[in-house]
Design a protein around this motif. Sequence first.
Motif, PDB file in Angstrom:
ATOM      1  N   LEU A   7       0.833  -1.203   0.000  1.00 26.86           N
ATOM      2  CA  LEU A   7       0.000   0.000   0.000  1.00 26.86           C
ATOM      3  C   LEU A   7       0.869   1.255   0.000  1.00 26.86           C
ATOM      4  CD1 LEU A   7      -2.942   1.012   0.173  1.00 26.86           C
ATOM      5  CD2 LEU A   7      -2.686   1.029   2.654  1.00 26.86           C
ATOM      6  N   LEU A   8       1.953   1.235   0.768  1.00 27.89           N
ATOM      7  CA  LEU A   8       2.851   2.386   0.830  1.00 27.89           C
ATOM      8  C   LEU A   8       3.535   2.620  -0.518  1.00 27.89           C
ATOM      9  CD1 LEU A   8       4.334   4.603   2.372  1.00 27.89           C
ATOM     10  CD2 LEU A   8       5.998   2.885   3.128  1.00 27.89           C
ATOM     11  N   VAL A   9       3.986   1.539  -1.169  1.00 25.46           N
ATOM     12  CA  VAL A   9       4.614   1.685  -2.487  1.00 25.46           C
ATOM     13  C   VAL A   9       3.623   2.283  -3.478  1.00 25.46           C
ATOM     14  CG1 VAL A   9       5.579   0.416  -4.448  1.00 25.46           C
ATOM     15  CG2 VAL A   9       6.289  -0.162  -2.126  1.00 25.46           C
ATOM     16  N   VAL A  42       1.616   6.924  -6.804  1.00 22.07           N
ATOM     17  CA  VAL A  42       0.543   7.888  -7.066  1.00 22.07           C
ATOM     18  C   VAL A  42       1.002   9.303  -6.714  1.00 22.07           C
ATOM     19  CG1 VAL A  42      -1.752   8.628  -6.327  1.00 22.07           C
ATOM     20  CG2 VAL A  42      -1.327   6.233  -6.834  1.00 22.07           C
ATOM     21  N   GLY A  43       1.759   9.440  -5.635  1.00 19.19           N
ATOM     22  CA  GLY A  43       2.260  10.757  -5.246  1.00 19.19           C
ATOM     23  C   GLY A  43       3.183  11.362  -6.295  1.00 19.19           C
ATOM     24  N   ILE A  44       4.063  10.542  -6.858  1.00 22.76           N
ATOM     25  CA  ILE A  44       4.948  11.031  -7.926  1.00 22.76           C
ATOM     26  C   ILE A  44       4.121  11.465  -9.129  1.00 22.76           C
ATOM     27  CG2 ILE A  44       6.728  10.324  -9.574  1.00 22.76           C
ATOM     28  CD1 ILE A  44       7.812   8.451  -7.360  1.00 22.76           C
ATOM     29  N   ALA A  45       3.118  10.665  -9.487  1.00 19.99           N
ATOM     30  CA  ALA A  45       2.289  10.987 -10.640  1.00 19.99           C
ATOM     31  C   ALA A  45       1.523  12.287 -10.437  1.00 19.99           C
ATOM     32  CB  ALA A  45       1.315   9.834 -10.901  1.00 19.99           C
ATOM     33  N   VAL A  46       0.962  12.470  -9.258  1.00 22.51           N
ATOM     34  CA  VAL A  46       0.216  13.694  -8.978  1.00 22.51           C
ATOM     35  C   VAL A  46       1.150  14.904  -8.970  1.00 22.51           C
ATOM     36  CG1 VAL A  46      -1.128  14.898  -7.212  1.00 22.51           C
ATOM     37  CG2 VAL A  46      -1.627  12.518  -7.735  1.00 22.51           C
ATOM     38  N   SER A  70       8.515  23.966 -12.254  1.00 20.33           N
ATOM     39  CA  SER A  70       8.906  22.775 -11.482  1.00 20.33           C
ATOM     40  C   SER A  70       9.322  23.161 -10.065  1.00 20.33           C
ATOM     41  CB  SER A  70      10.057  22.044 -12.180  1.00 20.33           C
ATOM     42  OG  SER A  70       9.680  21.595 -13.452  1.00 20.33           O
ATOM     43  N   ILE A  71      10.089  24.240  -9.934  1.00 19.85           N
ATOM     44  CA  ILE A  71      10.538  24.684  -8.611  1.00 19.85           C
ATOM     45  C   ILE A  71       9.356  25.126  -7.755  1.00 19.85           C
ATOM     46  CG2 ILE A  71      11.857  26.469  -7.393  1.00 19.85           C
ATOM     47  CD1 ILE A  71      13.854  26.387  -9.747  1.00 19.85           C
ATOM     48  N   THR A  72       8.463  25.946  -8.320  1.00 25.53           N
ATOM     49  CA  THR A  72       7.326  26.424  -7.525  1.00 25.53           C
ATOM     50  C   THR A  72       6.402  25.273  -7.140  1.00 25.53           C
ATOM     51  OG1 THR A  72       6.092  26.981  -9.551  1.00 25.53           O
ATOM     52  CG2 THR A  72       7.391  28.732  -8.530  1.00 25.53           C
ATOM     53  N   THR A  73       6.237  24.304  -8.039  1.00 25.90           N
ATOM     54  CA  THR A  73       5.410  23.139  -7.703  1.00 25.90           C
ATOM     55  C   THR A  73       6.055  22.325  -6.587  1.00 25.90           C
ATOM     56  OG1 THR A  73       4.607  23.039  -9.990  1.00 25.90           O
ATOM     57  CG2 THR A  73       4.290  21.083  -8.639  1.00 25.90           C
ATOM     58  N   ALA A  74       7.379  22.178  -6.640  1.00 27.52           N
ATOM     59  CA  ALA A  74       8.084  21.462  -5.573  1.00 27.52           C
ATOM     60  C   ALA A  74       7.929  22.188  -4.238  1.00 27.52           C
ATOM     61  CB  ALA A  74       9.560  21.310  -5.931  1.00 27.52           C
ATOM     62  N   VAL A  75       7.986  23.517  -4.261  1.00 28.54           N
ATOM     63  CA  VAL A  75       7.761  24.297  -3.029  1.00 28.54           C
ATOM     64  C   VAL A  75       6.370  24.019  -2.478  1.00 28.54           C
ATOM     65  CG1 VAL A  75       7.457  26.644  -2.141  1.00 28.54           C
ATOM     66  CG2 VAL A  75       9.424  26.101  -3.575  1.00 28.54           C
ATOM     67  N   ASN A  76       5.377  23.990  -3.362  1.00 23.83           N
ATOM     68  CA  ASN A  76       4.008  23.713  -2.924  1.00 23.83           C
ATOM     69  C   ASN A  76       3.916  22.369  -2.217  1.00 23.83           C
ATOM     70  OD1 ASN A  76       1.246  22.346  -3.490  1.00 23.83           O
ATOM     71  ND2 ASN A  76       0.816  24.510  -3.820  1.00 23.83           N
ATOM     72  N   TRP A  77       4.451  21.331  -2.851  1.00 29.87           N
ATOM     73  CA  TRP A  77       4.316  19.994  -2.271  1.00 29.87           C
ATOM     74  C   TRP A  77       5.201  19.816  -1.038  1.00 29.87           C
ATOM     75  CZ3 TRP A  77       0.341  17.119  -3.140  1.00 29.87           C
ATOM     76  CH2 TRP A  77      -0.337  17.233  -4.347  1.00 29.87           C
ATOM     77  N   PHE A  78       6.324  20.526  -0.963  1.00 30.32           N
ATOM     78  CA  PHE A  78       7.148  20.446   0.243  1.00 30.32           C
ATOM     79  C   PHE A  78       6.384  20.989   1.452  1.00 30.32           C
ATOM     80  CE2 PHE A  78       9.941  22.627   3.264  1.00 30.32           C
ATOM     81  CZ  PHE A  78      10.697  21.559   3.711  1.00 30.32           C
ATOM     82  N   PHE A  79       5.778  22.165   1.290  1.00 28.11           N
ATOM     83  CA  PHE A  79       5.044  22.731   2.418  1.00 28.11           C
ATOM     84  C   PHE A  79       3.728  21.995   2.656  1.00 28.11           C
ATOM     85  CE2 PHE A  79       8.022  26.190   1.682  1.00 28.11           C
ATOM     86  CZ  PHE A  79       8.360  26.510   2.994  1.00 28.11           C
ATOM     87  N   ASN A  80       3.171  21.400   1.614  1.00 32.56           N
ATOM     88  CA  ASN A  80       2.032  20.509   1.790  1.00 32.56           C
ATOM     89  C   ASN A  80       2.413  19.366   2.728  1.00 32.56           C
ATOM     90  OD1 ASN A  80       0.260  18.235   1.340  1.00 32.56           O
ATOM     91  ND2 ASN A  80      -0.427  19.148  -0.572  1.00 32.56           N
ATOM     92  N   LEU A  81       3.556  18.743   2.438  1.00 30.02           N
ATOM     93  CA  LEU A  81       4.049  17.648   3.276  1.00 30.02           C
ATOM     94  C   LEU A  81       4.346  18.130   4.691  1.00 30.02           C
ATOM     95  CD1 LEU A  81       5.186  14.735   3.558  1.00 30.02           C
ATOM     96  CD2 LEU A  81       7.381  15.643   2.791  1.00 30.02           C
TER      97      LEU A  81
END
Length: 434
Positions: free
Chosen positions: A10-12, A17-21, A341-352
Motif C-alpha cells: 500500500l505504501l509503495v 501515485v504521489g509522484i504521478a500527482v 517545477s521549482i514552484t510546484t516542488a515548493v508547494n508539495w514540500f510545504f504541503n508535506l
Amino acid sequence: MALAGGKEVLLVGRLVVGIAVGLSSMAVPMYVSESAPVAIRGRLVTLTASIITLGALVASLVCGALSDVGEGWRWMLGLGAAPAALQLIGFTFMPETPRFLVSRGRNEQARQVLRRLRGDGAHVQHEYETIKADFDAQEALLREKAAAGGATRRALLAGCCLQMFQQVSGVNTVVYYSASIITLAGVRDASTAIWLSSITNLLSFLAKFVGLALVERAGRRPILLWSALGSAMALLLLGAGFQVSASASPADLAAGPVNGSCLPIVSSYNSSAAAGRCADAAALGVDGLTWAPDWCPTDYAWLPITGMFFYITLYSPGLGAMPWTITSEIFPLWARSTCISITTAVNWFFNLLVSLTFLTLTHAITRQGTFYLFCGCTAAGLAVFFMAVPETRGVRLEEMPALFSQPWGLHAPRRAPADRPKLQPYDNEAYDPS
C-alpha cells in the motif's frame, strides 16, 4: 493499492501515485497557459483547479457511500484507476504546446498546432510571430550572457511565495483531516464525519466558480488579496470555535470530576486500559462516563465546523486557485519549465510539512493554537502578496519580464485597462504588445 495484501504494498502504491500527482500538478497548468489565448488564459487555468475540486467532491461522496462497506477502502482506492485510464487515452490525442515547439525549432508544426487550437479561420500568424520573436530575442540575450535574469528571479520568488503561503495557511489540514476535525469538534460517528467532510469539498468546488467568473474581469490580484484576508478571518473563527469548545467542555476526570478541561487531555489519551485515565468510571464515582480518546463532548461543536466551512469557501476562489493560475503565466519561455517545477516542488514540500506536523501541533499548542498559527501565516502571506505579486490579467506571456521589472509594490498596469483594446478569446490581431 486496492489489491494490497499488506501495508508495504500500500505504501509503495501511495508513493507511485504521489509522484504521478506531483508531475501532473506541474505540467497541467503550464500546458494550459502555454496553449490558451491570452483573453481566456486565466479562466482556463482556474477551470482546471475547479475540476480538480470536482474530482475531490466525487471522491468524498464515493468514500461516504463506501464507509460502511467491509474493506471499503479497497474500492475507494481502486476506483481511482478509472479516471486515470480515461486521461491516459485522452492525452494521447493532445498536441505539444506552440511555445514548446518554437523552442525546439519546429516552427511549421507550431503554426499547425496554433491553427488547431484556435480553430479554422483564426488569424494565428501574429501570435506565432510574437512567440517566435520573443524566443529569438531571449536566445540572443542568453548568447551574449546579458539575459534579464533579475526579472525572472523576481517572478520565481513571487511564485514560490504564492505556493508556500497557499500551503502554510493550513488548507490541507482541512482537506486531509476534515473528517478528523469534525470528530475533534465532537461528532462521534465516523460515517457521519465522512459525510460531513464531503460538504467541505462541495463548498470548495462551488466557491472556485466565483474565481472562474471573476478572474478575467476583476483580475488575479484582487481575488488573491481578498481571499487571503477572508481566509485569515475564517481561521481566526475556527481557532476561536475550538477555544470556546475547550472552555465549555466537561471536566478532566483524571484529576477529579470538577478539575481541568477535557480538550487538553483527550489529545494525549490512549484507549488502552493501561493508559485510559477515564476507563474506570466506578472508581471515579461517575455514572454514564463516555470514553472519548479523540473527541470532546461539547454543545459548541458547530462552531469549529462552521469556521472550517467558512474557511474553505473563502480560500478556494483566490488563495486556492490563483497561485496555480499566476505561476503558470509569469515565467519567460526559456525558464518556464524549470521555474514551474521549482514552484510546484515548493508547494508539495510545504504541503508535506503542514500535513506531517498538524497532529503534532494540536498536541503541542492545542487545536485552537494551531489554527491561530495558520491565521498568522495567512496574514503574513497577504502582506507578501501585496508587495510581490503584480496583476497579470491581459498581459501576454512574452510581456511578463517587463511586468516584473517594475519596483516592488508598484503594480499599476502600464496602460490603464480602458486604454487597452478589448480582447476576444481568439482575437490574435486586436492587441499590439509594442
